[in-house]
Design a protein around this motif. Structure first.
Motif, PDB file in Angstrom:
ATOM      1  N   ASP A  54      30.333  29.857  39.601  1.00 15.42           N
ATOM      2  CA  ASP A  54      30.288  29.961  41.012  1.00 15.42           C
ATOM      3  C   ASP A  54      31.979  30.440  41.126  1.00 15.42           C
ATOM      4  O   ASP A  54      31.889  31.300  42.211  1.00 15.42           O
ATOM      5  CB  ASP A  54      30.322  28.899  41.913  1.00 15.42           C
ATOM      6  CG  ASP A  54      28.585  28.388  41.449  1.00 15.42           C
ATOM      7  OD1 ASP A  54      27.846  29.279  41.231  1.00 15.42           O
ATOM      8  OD2 ASP A  54      28.446  27.303  41.630  1.00 15.42           O
ATOM      9  N   ARG A 113      24.264  36.794  46.315  1.00 15.25           N
ATOM     10  CA  ARG A 113      25.520  36.850  46.887  1.00 15.25           C
ATOM     11  C   ARG A 113      25.374  37.644  47.902  1.00 15.25           C
ATOM     12  O   ARG A 113      26.075  37.593  49.095  1.00 15.25           O
ATOM     13  CB  ARG A 113      26.467  36.997  45.737  1.00 15.25           C
ATOM     14  CG  ARG A 113      27.965  37.084  46.310  1.00 15.25           C
ATOM     15  CD  ARG A 113      28.880  37.413  45.143  1.00 15.25           C
ATOM     16  NE  ARG A 113      28.717  36.287  44.397  1.00 15.25           N
ATOM     17  CZ  ARG A 113      28.523  36.544  42.910  1.00 15.25           C
ATOM     18  NH1 ARG A 113      28.331  37.975  42.501  1.00 15.25           N
ATOM     19  NH2 ARG A 113      28.408  35.794  42.022  1.00 15.25           N
ATOM     20  N   ASP A 128      19.706  37.637  34.938  1.00 16.86           N
ATOM     21  CA  ASP A 128      20.567  36.375  35.377  1.00 16.86           C
ATOM     22  C   ASP A 128      21.712  36.672  36.472  1.00 16.86           C
ATOM     23  O   ASP A 128      21.551  36.321  37.685  1.00 16.86           O
ATOM     24  CB  ASP A 128      20.463  35.325  34.548  1.00 16.86           C
ATOM     25  CG  ASP A 128      19.279  34.684  34.062  1.00 16.86           C
ATOM     26  OD1 ASP A 128      18.231  34.898  34.348  1.00 16.86           O
ATOM     27  OD2 ASP A 128      19.353  34.094  32.800  1.00 16.86           O
ATOM     28  N   ARG A 167      22.114  36.618  40.403  1.00 15.51           N
ATOM     29  CA  ARG A 167      23.358  35.731  41.279  1.00 15.51           C
ATOM     30  C   ARG A 167      23.844  36.860  42.214  1.00 15.51           C
ATOM     31  O   ARG A 167      24.165  36.540  43.351  1.00 15.51           O
ATOM     32  CB  ARG A 167      24.134  35.491  40.141  1.00 15.51           C
ATOM     33  CG  ARG A 167      23.686  34.210  39.338  1.00 15.51           C
ATOM     34  CD  ARG A 167      24.715  34.058  38.372  1.00 15.51           C
ATOM     35  NE  ARG A 167      25.884  33.207  38.953  1.00 15.51           N
ATOM     36  CZ  ARG A 167      25.850  31.998  39.030  1.00 15.51           C
ATOM     37  NH1 ARG A 167      24.969  31.218  38.496  1.00 15.51           N
ATOM     38  NH2 ARG A 167      27.102  31.347  39.803  1.00 15.51           N
ATOM     39  N   ASP A 218      29.581  35.570  36.301  1.00 15.84           N
ATOM     40  CA  ASP A 218      28.085  35.668  36.584  1.00 15.84           C
ATOM     41  C   ASP A 218      27.697  35.415  35.353  1.00 15.84           C
ATOM     42  O   ASP A 218      26.480  34.792  35.340  1.00 15.84           O
ATOM     43  CB  ASP A 218      27.745  36.846  37.307  1.00 15.84           C
ATOM     44  CG  ASP A 218      28.129  36.972  38.939  1.00 15.84           C
ATOM     45  OD1 ASP A 218      28.283  35.929  39.335  1.00 15.84           O
ATOM     46  OD2 ASP A 218      28.266  38.127  39.165  1.00 15.84           O
TER      47      ASP A 218
END
Length: 514
Positions: free
Chosen positions: A483, A420, A412, A416, A478
């Motif tokens: 965020d 990004r 996961d 992210r 993360d």
């Protein structure tokens, strides 16, 4: 009339195009091979002569000259046997020259005409596909080369089968790509008792591809933790698998042409030479750091490695590639790896135990770890102390969290990071991002920014160390699904960065021994 067959000469991962030219002319009978061949290539004359004799063919009683162009490029390896044989057969009008010219060729001949496997079939097939040509290679190398789309791969078992294919007597079917190999049965993190801080550091390292140094006494579990790291790393995507497989192809490590999505794990011994670790030797072969590309390089007993080997790692760690420069070779290999290192606190290993420490404590610890230079130590994002586990904790504690659960969180976090840095070439994870790019792609709270500046000022962090703490904080955020980088993320990242000696204020910190 000159017959031509194309083959390759390897310079690192680059497959350089080589044209094998054969001319048969009246004159004193002989077989000359020119074009800067090495000993193995020069001996191809006898193997070609014997293989053709097994087929019932004899070389003409004329002057045979085979040129390997370009003539100033060194030709190394036994894979030149097959293209030399095909060029001679085409010059003898045994094979149709136009048919042979549409294929590149590589393979080693045995004396009975059988084709033996060679290294580098995968990068050779890629080069042939870029030239809109097919590839002829031994049957044992066909499954590896067939992974390349756009290249028709013919994989005969012998020179006779190859001749029959080009003359139309017995046409061979294109080779089929090898299988995607299943992951090897790995070791699970649930087998590790205690060491919660080390387990957490391992998870952070896996999530952001951060370099990790573990320092602790013998038997604390450093090697055990490192060996379980592959089980929590996400599988390689298609492009990563192809990059890594090309390097392994040059090293002859692909098993039956199969390609694995599992990330490589390379644990070289501390007695390994410079050429073995960094690359080099005859033909400037890839070293362990390149074989660990897109995977893990584990250096156990880090201070025991030769100082020259450790210092050579500094530039590849930053750039993600290594340039092997030799008198007759100048090649470049990718080596974007995760460095996991383990070290004892001193030579005897019991610096923290007054009852078992040697008479030179604590000076022995400074001398031992002082073998690791400051610039190299500065490149570790995470530096942790691994204390020994109590026997009661081993006997009574329940199994820890399984690798599958940790791997899900790591996947996961990596997803992210992929989102990004989408569109940023060469940046896949937080460890790849420079400070400006990282700040531009993620938010950081004012409290977190103030704490980071305070840590850098108080402990005298270098600019590199400052950005590495920031990257680790981003990875911790993360893993938490946040965020914005918060103050707790920076605090945890700084705690993993600073060892007991580093926590001394910069004004009173004792200098490290070189």
């Amino acid at each position: 009339m000159i017959a031509r067959v194309t083959t390759v000469a390897f310079q690192g991962m680059e497959a350089r195009r080589v044209e094998v030219q054969c001319s048969i002319q009246p004159g004193m009978p002989g077989f000359s091979l020119v074009g800067l061949p090495d000993k193995a290539v020069s001996e191809a004359r006898e193997r070609v002569r014997a293989a053709m004799s097994e087929m019932g063919l004899a070389l003409p009683s004329k002057k045979i000259v085979v040129n390997l162009a370009p003539a100033d490029l060194p030709k190394v390896g036994s894979h030149f046997d097959l293209p030399i044989a095909l060029a001679v057969l085409a010059a003898m009008d045994v094979l149709p020259r136009e048919e042979v010219a549409a294929f590149w060729a590589m393979g080693e001949l045995s004396l009975d005409g059988a084709l033996l496997p060679v290294v580098g079939a995968l990068p050779a097939a890629l080069a042939a596909a870029e030239d809109d040509c097919g590839l002829v290679c031994p049957e044992a190398s066909g499954a590896e080369a067939a992974w390349v789309d756009g290249a028709a791969v013919i994989a005969p078992r012998s020179l006779l089968e190859c001749v029959n294919h080009f003359t139309g007597r017995s046409v061979l079917a294109p080779a089929q790509a090898g299988e995607v190999l299943p992951p090897a049965a790995g070791r699970d993190l649930s087998e590790v008792r205690g060491q919660e801080k080390a387990r957490r550091a391992l998870e952070i390292a896996a999530a952001g591809r951060h370099h990790l140094l573990m320092v602790g006494p013998p038997g604390a579990g450093k090697s055990m933790l490192a060996s379980r790291l592959p089980g929590i790393l996400p599988p390689m995507d298609a492009s990563e698998a192809l990059e890594t497989s090309m390097i392994h192809s040059l090293a002859g490590l692909l098993d039956a042409g199969g390609i694995s999505r599992e990330r490589p794990y390379r644990p070289p011994h501390h007695t390994s030479s410079m050429a073995a670790v960094v690359g080099g030797g005859k033909g400037a072969k890839p070293g362990e750091i390149s074989l660990a590309h897109n995977g893990v390089l584990f250096l156990d007993e880090l201070p025991e490695f030769p100082r020259a080997v450790l210092e050579t790692l500094r530039q590849p760690i930053e750039s993600g590639e290594v340039i092997v420069a030799r008198a007759n070779a100048h090649v470049r290999y990718p080596c974007r790896f995760m460095l996991i290192a383990a070290a004892n606190p001193c030579r005897c290993g019991h610096l923290g135990d007054a009852a078992r420490a040697c008479a030179r404590a604590p000076n022995c610890g400074e001398d031992y770890l002082g073998r690791i230079s400051g610039p190299l130590l500065d490149r570790f994002d995470l530096r942790i102390e691994v204390p020994p586990v109590r026997i009661a904790e081993i006997a009574d504690s329940a199994p820890g969290e399984a690798s599958a659960e940790v791997a899900a969180r790591v996947a996961d976090a990596r997803a992210r990071q992929s989102a990004r840095f989408a569109g940023d070439d060469g940046v896949r994870v937080n460890a790849d991002a420079q400070g400006d790019l990282l700040l531009a792609r993620s938010a950081i709270g004012d409290d977190a920014k103030a704490l980071l500046a305070q840590v850098a000022e108080r402990f005298g962090l270098s600019a590199r160390a400052y950005h590495r703490v920031l990257r680790v904080a981003r990875t911790i955020a993360d893993l938490a699904g946040a965020d914005e980088i918060g103050r707790p993320h920076v605090a945890e990242a700084a705690a993993y960065r600073l060892t007991a000696e580093d926590r001394k204020p910069a004004a009173v910190a004792e200098p490290r021994r070189a």
